[in-house]
Design a protein around this motif. Structure first.
Motif, PDB file in Angstrom:
ATOM      1  N   GLU A 231       5.059  -7.581   1.220  1.00  0.00           N
ATOM      2  CA  GLU A 231       4.745  -7.052  -0.115  1.00  0.00           C
ATOM      3  C   GLU A 231       4.371  -5.576  -0.049  1.00  0.00           C
ATOM      4  O   GLU A 231       4.826  -4.773  -0.861  1.00  0.00           O
ATOM      5  CB  GLU A 231       3.592  -7.853  -0.719  1.00  0.00           C
ATOM      6  CG  GLU A 231       3.175  -7.381  -2.088  1.00  0.00           C
ATOM      7  CD  GLU A 231       1.980  -8.142  -2.615  1.00  0.00           C
ATOM      8  OE1 GLU A 231       1.356  -7.637  -3.564  1.00  0.00           O
ATOM      9  OE2 GLU A 231       1.651  -9.212  -2.080  1.00  0.00           O
TER      10      GLU A 231
ATOM     11  N   SER B 225       6.464  -2.596  -1.873  1.00  0.00           N
ATOM     12  CA  SER B 225       5.879  -1.833  -2.978  1.00  0.00           C
ATOM     13  C   SER B 225       5.523  -0.402  -2.585  1.00  0.00           C
ATOM     14  O   SER B 225       5.771   0.527  -3.342  1.00  0.00           O
ATOM     15  CB  SER B 225       4.644  -2.552  -3.515  1.00  0.00           C
ATOM     16  OG  SER B 225       3.636  -2.598  -2.521  1.00  0.00           O
ATOM     17  N   GLU B 226       4.954  -0.211  -1.403  1.00  0.00           N
ATOM     18  CA  GLU B 226       4.480   1.120  -1.031  1.00  0.00           C
ATOM     19  C   GLU B 226       5.527   1.951  -0.302  1.00  0.00           C
ATOM     20  O   GLU B 226       5.553   3.164  -0.435  1.00  0.00           O
ATOM     21  CB  GLU B 226       3.220   1.001  -0.165  1.00  0.00           C
ATOM     22  CG  GLU B 226       2.034   0.437  -0.935  1.00  0.00           C
ATOM     23  CD  GLU B 226       0.801   0.268  -0.076  1.00  0.00           C
ATOM     24  OE1 GLU B 226       0.812   0.738   1.081  1.00  0.00           O
ATOM     25  OE2 GLU B 226      -0.161  -0.328  -0.566  1.00  0.00           O
TER      26      GLU B 226
ATOM     27  N   LYS C  32      11.139  -2.272 -13.787  1.00  0.00           N
ATOM     28  CA  LYS C  32      10.749  -1.957 -12.413  1.00  0.00           C
ATOM     29  C   LYS C  32      11.951  -2.044 -11.483  1.00  0.00           C
ATOM     30  O   LYS C  32      12.957  -2.670 -11.786  1.00  0.00           O
ATOM     31  CB  LYS C  32       9.668  -2.926 -11.943  1.00  0.00           C
ATOM     32  CG  LYS C  32       8.376  -2.755 -12.702  1.00  0.00           C
ATOM     33  CD  LYS C  32       7.325  -3.680 -12.184  1.00  0.00           C
ATOM     34  CE  LYS C  32       6.035  -3.485 -12.955  1.00  0.00           C
ATOM     35  NZ  LYS C  32       5.011  -4.387 -12.523  1.00  0.00           N
TER      36      LYS C  32
END
Length: 126
Positions: free
Chosen positions: A69, A73-74, A110
C-alpha cells in the motif's frame, strides 16, 4: 463589646486569606487540578498516537499488504503484469493535479492500477 466584634471579624478575615489566596489555597488547588486534567488529555492523545504508530510498525514488519500500500500510494509503484491507467477529471487535468481547497476526489478521479493478465505471456512464441 464592639471592639471584640471588630477584632474577631479582622481575625476571621486574616484566617480566610491563606485558605483562598495562600500557597495551598483553593484557587491554587483549582489551577493545579486544571493542569492535571490538561496533562491527562494530552497523555491520552499521545497514547492513541503511539498505538496507531505501533500498529503501523507491526503491519510493516509482519505483513506485505502495508508495504504494498505504501509503495503504491507514496511511490507510485505497480506490480508486474499490471496496467497503469490514469483517469482524467472532466476538466482534462490528471488526477494528480492539485485539487481545489475543500474538494475531495472520488474513486474515479484517482490514479488506478489494474491487474490484467498479459495475453502475450500465455501465447507460445514461434
Amino acid at each position: 463589646m464592639r471592639l471584640i466584634a471588630i477584632f474577631l471579624t479582622a481575625l476571621l478575615i486574616l484566617v480566610q486569606y491563606p485558605l483562598w489566596l495562600g500557597k495551598g489555597g483553593w484557587l491554587r488547588v483549582w489551577d493545579m487540578d486544571q493542569q492535571v486534567h490538561a496533562a491527562h488529555d494530552k497523555i491520552d492523545e499521545l497514547k492513541a498516537r503511539n498505538a496507531k504508530l505501533d500498529s503501523e510498525v507491526h503491519d510493516l514488519k509482519e505483513g506485505t499488504g502495508a508495504v504494498e500500500e505504501r509503495a503504491r500510494s507514496e511511490l507510485g509503484m505497480i506490480k508486474q503484469d499490471e496496467i497503469f491507467v490514469q483517469i482524467l477529471d472532466p476538466n482534462g487535468n490528471p488526477a494528480d493535479a492539485p485539487a481545489p481547497p475543500n474538494a475531495e476526489l472520488t474513486a474515479v478521479e484517482k490514479t488506478v492500477a489494474v491487474a490484467v493478465p498479459d495475453e502475450r505471456a500465455k501465447k507460445p512464441r514461434p
